[in-house]
Design an enzyme around this catalytic site. Sequence first.
Site, short mmCIF file in Angstrom:
data_model
loop_
_atom_site.label_atom_id
_atom_site.label_comp_id
_atom_site.label_asym_id
_atom_site.label_seq_id
_atom_site.Cartn_x
_atom_site.Cartn_y
_atom_site.Cartn_z
N HIS A 129 -5.31 6.62 2.77
CA HIS A 129 -4.73 5.79 3.82
C HIS A 129 -3.22 5.75 3.70
O HIS A 129 -2.66 5.71 2.60
CB HIS A 129 -5.29 4.36 3.77
CG HIS A 129 -5.07 3.62 5.05
ND1 HIS A 129 -3.98 2.81 5.26
CD2 HIS A 129 -5.79 3.60 6.20
CE1 HIS A 129 -4.05 2.31 6.49
NE2 HIS A 129 -5.13 2.77 7.08
N HIS A 130 -2.53 5.76 4.86
CA HIS A 130 -1.08 5.87 4.88
C HIS A 130 -0.39 4.63 4.32
O HIS A 130 0.80 4.66 4.00
CB HIS A 130 -0.60 6.12 6.31
CG HIS A 130 0.52 7.10 6.41
ND1 HIS A 130 1.55 7.14 5.50
CD2 HIS A 130 0.80 8.08 7.30
CE1 HIS A 130 2.41 8.09 5.83
NE2 HIS A 130 1.97 8.68 6.91
N SER A 131 -1.10 3.52 4.19
CA SER A 131 -0.50 2.32 3.61
C SER A 131 -0.34 2.46 2.10
O SER A 131 0.44 1.73 1.47
CB SER A 131 -1.35 1.08 3.91
OG SER A 131 -2.66 1.24 3.35
#
Length: 462
Positions: A129-131
């Site tokens: 996930h990009h977070s």
Amino acid sequence: MFLYLESADTKMHVAGLKYFTLPDGAGPEFVRELHREMQESPVEAPWNRKLATPRLLLNPLHYWVTDDKFDIDYHVRRSALATPGDERELGVLVSRLHSNPIDFSRPPWELHIIEGLSGGRFAVYIKIHHSLVDGYTGVKLLQRALATTPDDRTHPMFFSLKPRSRGRTSDDRSSLVGGLVSTAWDATALAGGTVRSTAAVTKAVLRLQLSRRAEHSALVPGLRAPKSMFNGRTGRNRRFATAQFELDRLKAVASASGGSLNDVAMAVFGGGLRTYLEEMGELPKRSLVGFLPVNIRPKGDEGGGVRVGATLAPMGTHIADPGERLKAIIASTTQAKAQMNDMTQAAMLAYSGYLLAPSALQTAGAMVGASGITPATFNLCVSNVPGPKQTLYLRGARLENYFPVSIPAHGMALNITCLSYDGAMNVGFVGCRDAVPHLQRLAVHTSKALEDLEDAVAKLTV
């Protein structure tokens, strides 16, 4: 930001697809043994961390906690392709895997070992996930986990690498107050940096405002993109296609034209998109505009977290001649780079925010089915991530290709991401399954566009 944007139709995870060739003498149990070794390997931060409030993605006080019930069997999986195990079958599987959402009740990543590829190969698909990390950081971390020689059979897996120190790592609830104080201090420093660079940002904004009034300005301000088939609402399913170019070919065109490697890539994608959209009867009269993420770390930064700015550039899809298309792109990107030359990191973030602020209208319009009414800031995302230059190995298996798999979203149904590796530029095309049909055709047209551009530049230099 990436958690706030997460939805059933817009999933904010990125991925990498790696092709490996089995080492000489590898037995039929090689992949099974690799899978077993991964399951038995230790897991270090941040790969053992999950959100403290996974059911509340809009929580403004997000922080990470250690998953005390970490289940390696969930995160590391083994799959096999249906016969004949060709590129098409792998593309279908990756499209399906990339369409599935991340489980936020666990650390937000998955690894799939995929066997059954023809020619004694297997693949590894890693979704993050990009977070948790950005593309630059992800590539750096995965690169550290691969060996530079086939004889190195004990190199730690990427999730077993000890994290490089980046300050506070406590993850209990009492650290939240400290985290808020630290964040407030960082914000104050960021504001100070922005104030110090006010003149540079102001000049950049004024240039953009003037470019709105100049009919033939090379700079691309917000709300200048045409309406296109890529700017509607996206569904939850994805299509994935790939292309590969020798870096020497792209560099030769760049050298002959006076442009950069990125300029040449943009011109090639613009040519492929022009042919693709003409076939679909969807080619706008004005040039498509690309949203270009920009890594704003200082040189030598090994990555960590998310540090991304942005700029806009034309794709030249309105220009039939490949050489003229490249000239137009070079003129625009040269001015765009000049905009950020005098800016600090804080100022770049502020300027990027100003540049992309109008895209909120684009996203909102796409979500409610009004993409034909609301103005567009850009049409697609084009990203270039530098990868390893040398050949890498996993337990003696040679890494042959490494393709990025990125994010389409409402109002931006197509994402093109490049990743350089071992003398090649590997391109991953990711699109909404409903909004971008026949995606593999775009990959084919892009390869032809490079040939056309090489011919055009050769004629100019004779």
